[in-house]
Design a protein around this motif. Sequence first.
Motif, mmCIF file in Angstrom:
data_model
loop_
_atom_site.group_PDB
_atom_site.id
_atom_site.type_symbol
_atom_site.label_atom_id
_atom_site.label_comp_id
_atom_site.label_asym_id
_atom_site.label_seq_id
_atom_site.Cartn_x
_atom_site.Cartn_y
_atom_site.Cartn_z
ATOM 1 N N LYS A 76 41.856 36.871 36.957
ATOM 2 C CA LYS A 76 42.944 37.149 36.260
ATOM 3 C C LYS A 76 42.944 36.847 34.937
ATOM 4 O O LYS A 76 43.439 37.160 33.986
ATOM 5 N N THR A 77 42.524 35.504 34.632
ATOM 6 C CA THR A 77 42.196 35.089 33.336
ATOM 7 C C THR A 77 41.367 35.644 32.432
ATOM 8 O O THR A 77 41.462 35.665 31.419
ATOM 9 N N VAL A 78 40.085 36.245 33.255
ATOM 10 C CA VAL A 78 39.191 36.850 32.357
ATOM 11 C C VAL A 78 39.796 38.216 31.791
ATOM 12 O O VAL A 78 39.669 38.436 30.733
ATOM 13 N N SER A 79 40.325 38.913 32.697
ATOM 14 C CA SER A 79 40.937 40.283 32.267
ATOM 15 C C SER A 79 41.938 40.479 33.541
ATOM 16 O O SER A 79 41.798 40.383 34.765
ATOM 17 N N PRO A 80 43.466 41.253 33.232
ATOM 18 C CA PRO A 80 44.298 41.632 34.164
ATOM 19 C C PRO A 80 43.661 42.749 35.026
ATOM 20 O O PRO A 80 44.162 42.836 36.035
ATOM 21 N N VAL A 81 42.537 43.543 34.364
ATOM 22 C CA VAL A 81 42.101 44.384 35.232
ATOM 23 C C VAL A 81 41.812 43.844 36.443
ATOM 24 O O VAL A 81 41.480 44.735 37.516
ATOM 25 N N PHE A 82 40.995 42.841 36.736
ATOM 26 C CA PHE A 82 40.676 42.147 38.009
ATOM 27 C C PHE A 82 41.775 41.515 38.763
ATOM 28 O O PHE A 82 41.588 41.380 40.042
ATOM 29 N N GLY A 83 42.966 41.660 38.499
ATOM 30 C CA GLY A 83 44.015 41.385 39.419
ATOM 31 C C GLY A 83 44.112 41.860 40.819
ATOM 32 O O GLY A 83 44.296 41.211 41.893
ATOM 33 N N SER A 84 43.828 43.334 40.799
ATOM 34 C CA SER A 84 43.594 44.117 42.065
ATOM 35 C C SER A 84 42.566 43.681 42.993
ATOM 36 O O SER A 84 42.728 44.124 43.993
ATOM 37 N N PHE A 85 41.549 43.037 42.411
ATOM 38 C CA PHE A 85 40.127 42.694 43.223
ATOM 39 C C PHE A 85 40.591 41.214 43.940
ATOM 40 O O PHE A 85 39.562 40.898 44.676
ATOM 41 N N VAL A 86 41.529 40.494 43.601
ATOM 42 C CA VAL A 86 41.493 38.986 44.055
ATOM 43 C C VAL A 86 41.834 38.976 45.479
ATOM 44 O O VAL A 86 41.055 38.325 46.027
ATOM 45 N N VAL A 87 42.792 39.854 46.071
ATOM 46 C CA VAL A 87 42.938 39.845 47.508
ATOM 47 C C VAL A 87 41.858 40.132 48.295
ATOM 48 O O VAL A 87 41.338 39.471 49.281
ATOM 49 N N PRO A 88 41.136 41.455 47.884
ATOM 50 C CA PRO A 88 39.871 41.766 48.724
ATOM 51 C C PRO A 88 38.916 41.019 48.577
ATOM 52 O O PRO A 88 38.094 40.682 49.785
ATOM 53 N N LEU A 89 38.704 40.366 47.310
ATOM 54 C CA LEU A 89 37.459 39.607 47.313
ATOM 55 C C LEU A 89 37.721 38.179 48.072
ATOM 56 O O LEU A 89 36.869 37.655 48.659
ATOM 57 N N THR A 90 38.849 37.721 48.273
ATOM 58 C CA THR A 90 39.273 36.405 48.792
ATOM 59 C C THR A 90 38.920 36.881 50.370
ATOM 60 O O THR A 90 38.296 35.887 50.992
ATOM 61 N N VAL A 91 39.571 37.904 50.715
ATOM 62 C CA VAL A 91 39.168 38.199 52.189
ATOM 63 C C VAL A 91 37.627 38.255 52.649
ATOM 64 O O VAL A 91 37.224 37.863 53.689
ATOM 65 N N VAL A 92 37.022 38.913 51.733
ATOM 66 C CA VAL A 92 35.538 39.056 52.014
ATOM 67 C C VAL A 92 34.855 37.642 52.124
ATOM 68 O O VAL A 92 33.855 37.310 52.741
ATOM 69 N N ILE A 93 35.162 36.810 51.177
ATOM 70 C CA ILE A 93 34.696 35.423 51.076
ATOM 71 C C ILE A 93 34.939 34.732 52.366
ATOM 72 O O ILE A 93 34.546 34.023 53.172
ATOM 73 N N LEU A 94 36.394 34.946 52.863
ATOM 74 C CA LEU A 94 36.699 34.326 53.904
ATOM 75 C C LEU A 94 36.275 34.790 55.272
ATOM 76 O O LEU A 94 35.741 34.137 56.209
ATOM 77 N N VAL A 95 35.818 36.294 55.277
ATOM 78 C CA VAL A 95 35.207 36.882 56.457
ATOM 79 C C VAL A 95 33.723 36.284 56.579
ATOM 80 O O VAL A 95 33.359 35.941 57.689
ATOM 81 N N GLY A 130 52.597 30.268 31.451
ATOM 82 C CA GLY A 130 52.677 31.717 31.997
ATOM 83 C C GLY A 130 51.307 32.468 32.791
ATOM 84 O O GLY A 130 51.543 33.341 33.219
ATOM 85 N N GLN A 131 50.295 31.385 32.659
ATOM 86 C CA GLN A 131 49.090 31.958 32.978
ATOM 87 C C GLN A 131 48.462 30.910 34.101
ATOM 88 O O GLN A 131 49.376 30.235 34.553
ATOM 89 N N ASN A 132 47.430 30.840 34.339
ATOM 90 C CA ASN A 132 46.710 29.662 34.911
ATOM 91 C C ASN A 132 46.234 28.392 34.211
ATOM 92 O O ASN A 132 45.359 28.914 33.527
ATOM 93 N N VAL A 133 46.840 27.494 34.267
ATOM 94 C CA VAL A 133 46.714 26.530 33.184
ATOM 95 C C VAL A 133 45.211 26.214 33.263
ATOM 96 O O VAL A 133 44.651 25.448 32.579
#
Length: 698
Positions: free
Chosen positions: A198-217, A339-342
């Motif tokens: 999300k720091t790179v681009s707000p567009v990626f915000g919707s991909f954070v949770v799905p990508l996290t789940v893929v990595i955990l699986v 307000g972001q990820n420091v």
Amino acid sequence: MSAPSAQPVPSPEPTPPTSGAPAAPPATGPDDPPDALGSQRDTTGRTGARPIPPAALHHVEEDPTGKRLAVLTLTALGVVYGDIGTSPLYAFHETFRPEHGLSATAPHVYGVLSLILWALLFTVTVKYVVFVLRADNRGQGGVFALLALLLQGSTEKQRRSRRRRAMIALGLVGASLLYGEGIITPAISVLGAVEGLKTVSPVFGSFVVPLTVVILVTLFSVQRSGTDKVGKIFGPVMLTWFATLAIMGVWRISQAPGVLKAINPLWGFALLAEDPRMGFVLLGSVVLAVTGVEALYADMGHFGRRPVRLAWLTLVLPSLMLNYFGQGAMALQDPGVLGQNVFYAMAPRWFLYPLIALATMAAIVASQALISGAFSMTQQAIQLGYSPRMDVRHTSKDEAGQIYIPEINAALGVGSILMVLAFGSVARLSAVYGIAVTGTMAITSLLFHRVMLDRWKWSPARAIPITLAFLAIDLTFFSANLIKLADGGWVPVVLAATLFLLMSTWKAGRGELTGMMKRQSMPLGLFLQDLGPGKPHRVPGTAVFMTSDPEGVPVVLLHHLKHNKVLHERVVLLSVLVDEVPEVPQDLRLRMEPLSHGFSRVVARYGFMQTPDVKDILQACRGTGICGAPNQTTYYLGRERILVKDHDLATSEHPVKVMLHRWHVKLFAIMSRNARSAAEYFGIPPNRVVELGAQVEL
């Protein structure tokens, strides 16, 4: 008890030991019973092999030097410090959440940094590195190892004392909270790393949770193949990670060197005094900087005390503090980064993608350490009698400690993924994390207090001030996290309560059942006196009866003789004893005693971090003539079907107590039915097993 029925089956009911206390001599009472299938704790040496010299029980190097010390220190980076090493991803940022009411002023930034610094110095360095690491059980650390250490050599009176029961309860609660941490750590670590997108681009915000789940699986799917190969890169990955943390911190500190004023602890006190209520809430986020501190103690047995201490003092602590102070310097220069990820805001834009990749790898390392720790802790729980047997698979021919338990892996994987889906962000998950961490810290302090008094023989005047100092910090952090119960903090509490209920129910159920079985046994000498020529009829081959009582006759043998009217030419009474030590050396493991009428007694001793193998035990016995060929050996095991006694609630003086007893027995019966096969757990060929079943009312 109803009459038993004989039937050949491939998988008898597993029955581990049922108490956290050391095994007593043969006259053990029902409150501290052995295992009905031959797994019992023994620390006295009176029923096993000769006493074990303390030096023989250490399986890690106590004082490595030179190249060996460097290798162990590097490896410890990847296993011990993965969790606490990824805390900079979210700890500092979470302290400036809007609800805390902190602005990016210099006093506030200095105050937060001072609290983080002194939390690390006191909680990690003083409490764990200086003190708690000294409380090892033959080189091993962790809640169960600490509990086993405290319970070693207990007398009969001590085994029945309230203090002993309180220590066992504390140990079980601490272990339960650690399992909760094992679920939360992969979720928050990987999510914190991936949120850098999300720091790179707000567009990626919707991909954070799905990508996290893929990595955990993926992470939990590869556990079955073992971590031997992957583990070799853990150390270099974390070395690169900590070096990156330090470099980023130094770069930002050089641009605002005034941030170093935060070393003064008065800034922290000033922040807390400014608004005590706000400061108290703030401590619930500050504690995120010390998450993973229990790994220092729990994983000490893999490397030894010295490498763990060296890695912390020379690399981990300096790198963490440089990075935290660098984040503070960044916040002073540009308050908008709060307000972001420091953490990711510190990096130049060209380095964001490599940094996200490195952070994700570090998060996977942190997750792996907790997953492997959960496997090891479960193995200890099984051996010490707090859990039914499970499928423990060894994934390395060279490293006995590398194991895989499918049931635990599935539970951790599903739990972590549900955490990500339910909370969706580090900010929300942080409310869940703190209670598990701080609760375990407080329990370790209480158990460590008993170590100082009981094992080290320190005077109360010396031990109590140390304990009070530790508890003052631990309980303050714990209280600060309790206010997050409604925001998700109830999750680890419910999880810990459930696991505590399961472990305590198993212990109590096995205790009552084994006590009943022992009362139905008889002295071995009296039994052998009744044997004579042709009485009973003898058939070729070897019969192995597993028993927890090295002096009595197994109930399963009495049932076999009653129904089948024959005995084999050779009869082996095999007892597998679990000592309150991590490992028992091979040359001290077996005691073989020939008896009359073709009977032999074999006692095998194992540590709580070892998995018994009956085939190996009998292979060692064959050279003495005690056992015959494997294809002429039959194993007799008992299986109990648990029934609930029929109590009349209308005439009972304590109807609530009766209802609770019924409920516990039903839960115990469910656990017994779903426990792992003893034949598989002990490595017994399933086609050579005969099981004698019995219905037992509790």
